[in-house]
Every structure is written in structure tokens, then in C-alpha cells.
Design a protein around this motif. Structure first.
Motif, short mmCIF file in Angstrom:
data_model
loop_
_atom_site.label_atom_id
_atom_site.label_comp_id
_atom_site.label_asym_id
_atom_site.label_seq_id
_atom_site.Cartn_x
_atom_site.Cartn_y
_atom_site.Cartn_z
N ASN A 134 6.15 32.84 -15.81
CA ASN A 134 6.68 33.84 -14.87
C ASN A 134 8.13 33.59 -14.46
N SER A 135 8.79 32.62 -15.09
CA SER A 135 10.15 32.28 -14.69
C SER A 135 11.21 32.81 -15.66
N GLY A 136 10.82 33.67 -16.59
CA GLY A 136 11.77 34.20 -17.55
C GLY A 136 12.84 35.07 -16.93
N ARG A 137 12.58 35.65 -15.77
CA ARG A 137 13.58 36.50 -15.12
C ARG A 137 14.57 35.67 -14.30
N VAL A 138 14.31 34.39 -14.08
CA VAL A 138 15.17 33.58 -13.21
C VAL A 138 16.55 33.40 -13.85
N CYS A 139 17.58 33.63 -13.05
CA CYS A 139 18.95 33.52 -13.51
C CYS A 139 19.67 32.48 -12.66
N ALA A 140 20.52 31.67 -13.27
CA ALA A 140 21.17 30.59 -12.54
C ALA A 140 21.87 31.04 -11.27
N PRO A 141 22.54 32.21 -11.23
CA PRO A 141 23.14 32.62 -9.97
C PRO A 141 22.15 32.94 -8.86
N GLU A 142 20.88 32.66 -9.08
CA GLU A 142 19.86 32.89 -8.07
C GLU A 142 19.18 31.62 -7.60
N PHE A 143 19.41 30.49 -8.24
CA PHE A 143 18.60 29.33 -7.83
C PHE A 143 19.42 28.13 -7.37
N MET A 144 18.75 27.35 -6.50
CA MET A 144 19.32 26.16 -5.89
C MET A 144 18.45 24.97 -6.26
N VAL A 145 19.08 23.84 -6.53
CA VAL A 145 18.33 22.64 -6.91
C VAL A 145 18.58 21.51 -5.92
N ARG A 146 17.59 20.62 -5.84
CA ARG A 146 17.74 19.37 -5.11
C ARG A 146 18.40 18.38 -6.08
N VAL A 147 19.62 18.03 -5.82
CA VAL A 147 20.45 17.32 -6.79
C VAL A 147 19.88 15.96 -7.16
N ASP A 148 19.34 15.22 -6.20
CA ASP A 148 18.85 13.88 -6.52
C ASP A 148 17.68 13.93 -7.50
N LYS A 149 16.79 14.90 -7.35
CA LYS A 149 15.65 15.00 -8.27
C LYS A 149 16.11 15.40 -9.67
N VAL A 150 17.08 16.29 -9.74
CA VAL A 150 17.61 16.72 -11.04
C VAL A 150 18.28 15.55 -11.75
N LYS A 151 19.09 14.80 -11.02
CA LYS A 151 19.79 13.66 -11.64
C LYS A 151 18.82 12.55 -12.02
N GLN A 152 17.84 12.28 -11.18
CA GLN A 152 16.86 11.25 -11.48
C GLN A 152 16.04 11.59 -12.72
N SER A 153 15.84 12.86 -12.96
CA SER A 153 15.08 13.32 -14.13
C SER A 153 15.95 13.49 -15.36
#
Length: 268
Positions: A134-153
Motif C-alpha cells: 500500500n506504499s506505492g503512492r508514497v512520494c519523498a516530498p511527503e515523508f519524514m524520517v527519524r534520522v538515527d534509525k535510518v542511519k543505524q540501518s
């Protein structure tokens, strides 16, 4: 309206003279802008870059995914929202996404909606967990990330996809699904992050390069299951294909030759 207490970076990707069309909201405490310029002009004269809440970085790379990855690497705040240079940003919506990340420390990605997409999708009115389906419509100008989790992964955008890459679409969806495959949590919220000017590639079916790229995205995300998923996708969008042979070729990944694709902006 509850404003987030967290510091937020909005990373805006632009190329060449695209920076000249940049228009930012009024400055607000806790909200900073990271402008990432590929192929920079000889002189960056826009007054927006002289603001105290704006940081400009020129990049030697080419391609939207490279720019998004630079944003992750350069971000110095807990939360990061991706944007493009033709976004009319909504600070209230951006802050609202950050509030959800603050309230749920297990949440790695919070997705909102461009206002046009918000009115077009039934699910936009409901909070829901994001999945591979269900995430095929998601576009980067719409989402926010928690930076530490993204970098740790060690999570980054796939540079083989997106504007300026061999497959000129799908990098946003791949990023979200890669995040989910790492066991991280992502949700969508009925929040408008702004207005994105320009066409949606999800509405373009006459461009053979985009059709090829969509099929490549399914292979990238679903691997051996891709043919089955592609058939379901083709059935859903059957009327948009040029005919049954084209739909069958999509399912079997036997599409014909492509033409050049030179779009400056895109979202599915």
C-alpha cells in the motif's frame, strides 16, 4: 494545532537554475532548510539562500537519489523531511508529522500527503500502517524520517532509480519498502505537507521508459514474486495499457525498446 518541539530539517533537492524558483515559508524556530544543488549555476543569487535558517550544499553527483542520500548523510537534526524545489511547503503539516514521530519512538517514517494526492486517494483520510502493498503512492516530498534509525540501518535511496538514473522512477517506494524489510515501522497520516507543482508520473502511460521502470521497481521490491505482483498490477491498470499484448508483456517482463526520458520532476 500542537507544534513539535523537535528540530526538523527540510532537505530540498534542486538542479541547475532550479534553485531560482525556490520559495520558502516564513522562518520558524526549530525548522531549518538544507538546499542540495546538483550542477549548480555559476552564481546562486536567490535571496532565499541568505536566510539564517538555510544551508546550501553543492553536490558533484547527478541524480535525485544521490541528492536524497546526501540529505541523510548531512542532516544534523532528529527528523528529516524530503522536498523538491517546486514544493509549496506547509509548516503546520510538517510539524504535525514530527509530533507523531515524537509520540511513537518506534516509528521510523511518517508519511503525509501532497494536497492533490490527499483529495485523490480514499485512504488519505485514515491513519494506517505502510506495507509493501500500500506504499506505492508514497512520494519523498511527503515523508519524514527519524534520522538515527535510518542511519543505524544503513538505509539509503537506491541510486539505480529516480530522476537521472537508468530507471527514472520508483526510488521513493523502494526506500519505504527497504525500510520495512529492515523491520522498521512506517505509517501514513491524514496530514498535508504541501502542494507539489507538476505532473504525476503515475498518470503517464504513454512513456515506454516509465512503464519499463515500473516493471523494474516491482522486480526490485518483490524479487521472485514480481511476475505474480506484476500480473495483479496489470489487471488493476489494464485500461491504461495500449492493449492486451502490452499488459501481457508487462507481466512477463518482455517489454519492447524504450525511448529517452528527460523529466525534471516526478512523483508516482
Amino acid at each position: 494545532m500542537i507544534w513539535s518541539n523537535a528540530d526538523i530539517t527540510v532537505a530540498i533537492s534542486t538542479i541547475g537554475t532550479g534553485i531560482e524558483r525556490l520559495r520558502l515559508p516564513e522562518a520558524r524556530a526549530g525548522l531549518t532548510y538544507l538546499i542540495l544543488v546538483q550542477q549548480p549555476p555559476s552564481q546562486i543569487a536567490t535571496p532565499e539562500v541568505k536566510r539564517a535558517d538555510v544551508r546550501v550544499e553543492t553536490l558533484p553527483s547527478v541524480g535525485l537519489s544521490h541528492s536524497r542520500n546526501a540529505a541523510i548523510d548531512l542532516c544534523e537534526t532528529p527528523f528529516l523531511l524530503f522536498a523538491d524545489d517546486d514544493m509549496d511547503l506547509n509548516p503546520k503539516g510538517i510539524s504535525a508529522l514530527a509530533v507523531h514521530l515524537e509520540q511513537d519512538t518506534e516509528l521510523a517514517l511518517a508519511a503525509g500527503w501532497r494536497d492533490t494526492a490527499f483529495h485523490a486517494y480514499r485512504r488519505s483520510k485514515q491513519r494506517h500502517a505502510l506495507t509493501l502493498f500500500n506504499s506505492g503512492r508514497v512520494c519523498a516530498p511527503e515523508f519524514m524520517v527519524r534520522v538515527d534509525k535510518v542511519k543505524q540501518s544503513n538505509l539509503h535511496f537506491d541510486t539505480g532509480f529516480g530522476v537521472g538514473a537508468p530507471q527514472p522512477t520508483g526510488e521513493d517506494y523502494i526506500f519505504v519498502t527497504d525500510l520495512l524489510k529492515r523491520g522498521l515501522k512506517a505509517q501514513s497520516f491524514p496530514i498535508k505537507t504541501g502542494h507539489h507543482i507538476g505532473d504525476s508520473t503515475g498518470q503517464i502511460w504513454q512513456d515506454a521508459t516509465l512503464v519499463h521502470a515500473r516493471r523494474a521497481v516491482l522486480s526490485r521490491v518483490f524479487g521472485p514474486r514480481a511476475p505474480l505482483i506484476a500480473c495483479a498490477y496489470a489487471l488493476r491498470h489494464y485500461r491504461k495499457f495500449s492493449g492486451p499484448d502490452a499488459a501481457f508483456a508487462f507481466c512477463c517482463d518482455k517489454l519492447g525498446p524504450t525511448t529517452s526520458h528527460d523529466r525534471s520532476e516526478e512523483c508516482r
